[in-house]
Design a protein around this motif. Structure first.
Motif, PDB file in Angstrom:
ATOM      1  N   GLY A  43       0.808  -1.213   0.000  1.00 24.92           N
ATOM      2  CA  GLY A  43       0.000   0.000   0.000  1.00 24.92           C
ATOM      3  C   GLY A  43       0.837   1.258   0.000  1.00 24.92           C
ATOM      4  O   GLY A  43       0.508   2.240  -0.679  1.00 24.92           O
ATOM      5  N   MET A  44       1.917   1.262   0.779  1.00 29.38           N
ATOM      6  CA  MET A  44       2.832   2.410   0.775  1.00 29.38           C
ATOM      7  C   MET A  44       3.342   2.697  -0.623  1.00 29.38           C
ATOM      8  O   MET A  44       3.292   3.829  -1.108  1.00 29.38           O
ATOM      9  CB  MET A  44       4.033   2.131   1.689  1.00 29.38           C
ATOM     10  N   PHE A  45       3.835   1.650  -1.287  1.00 33.96           N
ATOM     11  CA  PHE A  45       4.450   1.841  -2.605  1.00 33.96           C
ATOM     12  C   PHE A  45       3.402   2.188  -3.652  1.00 33.96           C
ATOM     13  O   PHE A  45       3.683   2.942  -4.594  1.00 33.96           O
ATOM     14  CB  PHE A  45       5.226   0.599  -3.012  1.00 33.96           C
ATOM     15  N   LEU A  88      18.727 -10.456  -8.309  1.00 34.94           N
ATOM     16  CA  LEU A  88      17.304 -10.167  -8.432  1.00 34.94           C
ATOM     17  C   LEU A  88      16.757  -9.301  -7.306  1.00 34.94           C
ATOM     18  O   LEU A  88      15.548  -9.211  -7.116  1.00 34.94           O
ATOM     19  CB  LEU A  88      16.489 -11.469  -8.512  1.00 34.94           C
ATOM     20  N   GLN A  89      17.626  -8.641  -6.539  1.00 36.47           N
ATOM     21  CA  GLN A  89      17.136  -7.712  -5.522  1.00 36.47           C
ATOM     22  C   GLN A  89      16.187  -6.695  -6.155  1.00 36.47           C
ATOM     23  O   GLN A  89      16.473  -6.128  -7.216  1.00 36.47           O
ATOM     24  CB  GLN A  89      18.300  -6.979  -4.859  1.00 36.47           C
ATOM     25  N   GLU A  90      15.044  -6.466  -5.518  1.00 39.71           N
ATOM     26  CA  GLU A  90      14.051  -5.531  -6.038  1.00 39.71           C
ATOM     27  C   GLU A  90      14.586  -4.100  -5.952  1.00 39.71           C
ATOM     28  O   GLU A  90      15.184  -3.709  -4.948  1.00 39.71           O
ATOM     29  CB  GLU A  90      12.756  -5.648  -5.235  1.00 39.71           C
ATOM     30  N   THR A  91      14.345  -3.332  -7.001  1.00 37.72           N
ATOM     31  CA  THR A  91      14.793  -1.945  -7.017  1.00 37.72           C
ATOM     32  C   THR A  91      13.578  -1.022  -6.997  1.00 37.72           C
ATOM     33  O   THR A  91      12.588  -1.306  -6.363  1.00 37.72           O
ATOM     34  CB  THR A  91      15.720  -1.689  -8.215  1.00 37.72           C
ATOM     35  N   THR A 334       3.664  -7.892 -18.454  1.00 37.14           N
ATOM     36  CA  THR A 334       4.427  -7.995 -17.206  1.00 37.14           C
ATOM     37  C   THR A 334       4.630  -6.614 -16.591  1.00 37.14           C
ATOM     38  O   THR A 334       5.051  -5.677 -17.260  1.00 37.14           O
ATOM     39  CB  THR A 334       5.805  -8.636 -17.468  1.00 37.14           C
ATOM     40  N   VAL A 335       4.352  -6.496 -15.289  1.00 40.45           N
ATOM     41  CA  VAL A 335       4.579  -5.232 -14.583  1.00 40.45           C
ATOM     42  C   VAL A 335       5.374  -5.426 -13.294  1.00 40.45           C
ATOM     43  O   VAL A 335       5.692  -4.456 -12.600  1.00 40.45           O
ATOM     44  CB  VAL A 335       3.248  -4.521 -14.260  1.00 40.45           C
ATOM     45  N   ALA A 336       5.698  -6.672 -12.972  1.00 41.00           N
ATOM     46  CA  ALA A 336       6.489  -6.961 -11.770  1.00 41.00           C
ATOM     47  C   ALA A 336       7.063  -8.356 -11.941  1.00 41.00           C
ATOM     48  O   ALA A 336       6.764  -9.058 -12.909  1.00 41.00           O
ATOM     49  CB  ALA A 336       5.636  -6.867 -10.508  1.00 41.00           C
ATOM     50  N   LEU A 408       6.998  -4.478  -5.277  1.00 40.66           N
ATOM     51  CA  LEU A 408       6.948  -4.295  -6.726  1.00 40.66           C
ATOM     52  C   LEU A 408       5.504  -4.244  -7.219  1.00 40.66           C
ATOM     53  O   LEU A 408       5.166  -3.441  -8.110  1.00 40.66           O
ATOM     54  CB  LEU A 408       7.687  -5.439  -7.432  1.00 40.66           C
ATOM     55  N   LEU A 409       4.660  -5.099  -6.662  1.00 38.62           N
ATOM     56  CA  LEU A 409       3.253  -5.108  -7.059  1.00 38.62           C
ATOM     57  C   LEU A 409       2.576  -3.788  -6.701  1.00 38.62           C
ATOM     58  O   LEU A 409       1.773  -3.251  -7.470  1.00 38.62           O
ATOM     59  CB  LEU A 409       2.534  -6.272  -6.373  1.00 38.62           C
ATOM     60  N   GLY A 410       2.910  -3.252  -5.520  1.00 38.89           N
ATOM     61  CA  GLY A 410       2.346  -1.961  -5.124  1.00 38.89           C
ATOM     62  C   GLY A 410       2.774  -0.853  -6.056  1.00 38.89           C
ATOM     63  O   GLY A 410       1.951  -0.030  -6.479  1.00 38.89           O
ATOM     64  N   GLN A 411       4.061  -0.803  -6.399  1.00 37.71           N
ATOM     65  CA  GLN A 411       4.534   0.241  -7.300  1.00 37.71           C
ATOM     66  C   GLN A 411       3.893   0.106  -8.666  1.00 37.71           C
ATOM     67  O   GLN A 411       3.527   1.110  -9.291  1.00 37.71           O
ATOM     68  CB  GLN A 411       6.059   0.191  -7.428  1.00 37.71           C
TER      69      GLN A 411
END
Length: 624
Positions: A43-45, A88-91, A334-336, A408-411
């Motif tokens: 939710g934050m992202f 694969l660290q999330e950015t 694809t979005v995440a 990633l899903l939130g962003q």
């Protein structure tokens, strides 16, 4: 004499109280573009990305602190694809948050961590933040959400939020119950999706919830007297042979877990009570029943808010399955991405023996894409979601549920919602017509999408790129990280420039720079994950007072220069305290050349001490 009303009388009392509060208590109405429910990482992202993409946002969260399962109330650390698979660290916003925490919170103190989470949302332009506010009702117009109502306990105020798009990041999918959105609970049968880990017959069981405990080793003996209501486990067998080695730091006693065979929403209070009995009883066992090397250890903290793994999952236009996460097919939308293992906690939880099968796991060797169609409702036209409630089977969800992926899903959801609103579209239509714009914005904001390359800024492609040292051509390959055996970056020397030259005086509005932030945390001391290490719940004496490192390879000091009309280089931007991976700044100049100069000497009369590396490792430098 105690009054003990019947169930029907209780119903009347509750309903009457609700009506009276609606009438008598203060109410406030907010009109925004995007409303996000739930202030965990997803939710934050979602709120931050929607706001940064131009939307006016309201974020309603039912707790006093942000962060959900990683907040000080629960203290689970953030795990994701990068925890299991190299490179694969999330950015994106995730790496921005983690770097900020590593930089400002070297002891990984939870109060500081909470303040950083709060700061990211509270002081972001375009976000109205409502903490301690629980979403209670929704007003519908057919299959369209008009508004939601939330009650804020600290102010005794009803908040009504009207929005074009609603993003449910509540975890428990509160808007499913309030709007009639289609959802699932439980485990699917093999016959439905052909999943290897599916059941012979579907059921409504879920993964359980856990509470965390935190303890520390001291330099003196510490006694422990358990509460009378705690369970007593005199033997390992009575504790179901659960692993409880104090020096296995990252085990976090996940097995203090219950609820998988109950209603994981409506039975939460009852489940919490049982978890507390187990947690205090487990510490009693460690301290008082047998030799566990715990004589000098003391209990510091116990969570009274369970960390929940699973409840409702929405149904979108696509349902992610075990086949998708293991075979990683290419999704055009694809979005995440994810990469955490299939990590299926069986519903028996604590009741299952630690010597038996209590987890169903399988490592994944490649990232899998998550399609946009998993992030919006199949039947409510302006409802999106991000978090552990996306459209996935129980097995598919078992890998998407971790907070690195949830971020990633939130962003992705927030970015897509803002773009949809700007173009007057509902989520589904935006996915059909604007998916390339959504993906481009995500990659511009430093989100990696497997199978896609970021488009280089046109102005940078038109200019001549050169460097004083080495080959910098990879700065234009559209991949801003080391991945699949290729570095995709430029190793430069400090004081050696990267230059864009134009054929004639050209308007330059700004620059975009991506530097190495040690995504594999190879050069970060103290914590291999580089996250909020205070989530390590058991601290041996050797960890007392420990400070944890910051990635030594981050480019701390640099200058961006432009040529003036006489051909002289003048400084347009400079810093000697950068601690982020993605840097974007405005320039607004007309010039024939722009150059980036990594520094390791003096700047503005301050010594530029780097974080430990004199090499400038850069993945992207562009002008626009």
């Amino acid at each position: 004499m105690c009054y003990n009303p019947s169930i029907n009388q209780l119903e009347i009392i509750v309903k009457k109280g609700y009506r009276d509060m609606n009438k008598a208590l203060r109410s406030v109405t907010h009109k925004v573009d995007v409303c996000v429910i739930g202030g965990g990482i997803g939710g934050m992202f979602a709120a931050i990305s929607a706001a940064r993409t131009g939307a006016k946002v309201a974020l309603m969260h039912d707790r006093p602190v942000l962060g959900g399962n990683c907040s000080s109330e629960i203290r689970m650390w953030i795990s994701g694809a990068g925890t299991r698979v190299r490179d694969l660290q999330e950015t994106g916003i995730m790496e921005e948050l983690l770097l900020e925490n590593m930089y400002r919170n070297p002891k990984r103190n939870f109060s500081i961590w909470d303040s950083i989470l709060y700061e990211m949302v509270r002081f972001e332009d375009n976000i109205e933040l409502m903490l301690n506010c629980s979403c209670c009702d929704a007003k519908m117009d057919g299959e369209h959400i008009v508004s939601i109502d939330g009650f804020q306990l600290t102010t005794y105020t009803w908040h009504t939020v009207e929005a074009d798009i609603f993003i449910d990041c509540s975890g428990d999918s509160i808007l499913a119950e309030l709007t009639g959105a289609e959802f699932r609970v439980g485990r699917e049968a093999k016959s439905e999706f052909g999943e290897e880990f599916g059941l012979e017959e579907a059921d409504n069981h879920t993964m359980g919830m856990s509470i965390m405990i935190q303890a520390r080793e001291t330099d003196h003996p510490v006694s422990y007297t358990p509460p009378e209501w705690a369970y007593t486990f005199k033997t390992d067998e009575e504790m179901h042979d659960k692993p409880h080695n104090l020096y296995a730091i990252n085990t976090n006693f996940y097995w203090v877990e219950l609820g998988g065979m109950q209603d994981s929403i409506h039975d939460t209070e009852e489940i919490r009570d049982e978890l507390l009995k187990i947690a205090f009883g487990a510490w009693d066992h460690i301290k008082n029943w047998g030799d566990h090397g715990a004589e000098n250890w003391e209990l510091e903290w116990v969570s009274f808010l369970p960390g929940k793994r699973e409840s409702r999952r929405y149904i979108g236009d696509y349902i992610l399955t075990q086949h998708d996460v293991e075979n990683h097919p290419h999704f055009d939308d694809t979005v995440a991405y994810g990469g955490w293992q299939i990590d299926n906690h069986l519903p028996g939880g604590f009741a299952m023996t630690g010597k038996g099968m209590h987890l169903q796991k399988r490592r994944l060797s490649e990232p899998y894409g998550i399609p946009y169609r998993c992030l919006y409702s199949k039947n409510i036209d302006n409802l999106m979601f991000a978090g552990r409630n996306i459209s996935a089977t129980h097995i598919g969800f078992s890998t998407t549920r971790v907070m690195g992926t949830v971020g990633l899903l939130g962003q992705a959801a927030g970015t897509a919602a803002a773009i949809a609103v700007k173009n007057g579209m509902k989520p589904r239509e935006a996915g059909q017509k604007l998916i390339r714009q959504i993906q481009a914005q995500l990659m511009e904001d430093d989100c990696f999408l497997p199978g896609f390359r970021r488009q280089i800024a046109p102005l940078s492609k038109e200019a001549t790129l050169s460097c004083d040292y080495g080959d910098c051509s990879d700065l234009h390959n559209g991949i801003d990280r080391r991945i699949w055996g290729r570095d995709n970056g430029y190793y430069g020397k400090t004081n050696k420039a990267i230059t864009y030259t134009f054929e004639k005086p050209t308007q330059v509005n700004g620059f975009r720079l991506v530097v190495d932030s040690d995504l594999n945390r190879e050069y970060t001391e103290g914590n291999p994950n580089g996250l909020n290490t205070s989530s390590v719940l058991f601290f041996p004496a050797s960890h007392n007072g420990t400070t944890f490192g910051f990635p030594s390879c981050v480019l701390k000091s640099f200058r961006v220069e432009v040529k003036d009309a006489e051909g002289n280089w003048i400084t347009a931007y400079e810093t000697d305290c950068n601690h982020q991976r993605l840097i974007r700044e405005k320039l607004d100049v007309v010039t024939t050349a722009v150059r980036l100069v990594p520094l390791s000497t003096y700047l503005s009369e301050k010594k530029c001490e780097d974080y430990g590396s004199s090499t400038a490792h850069i993945f992207a430098f562009e002008v626009n």
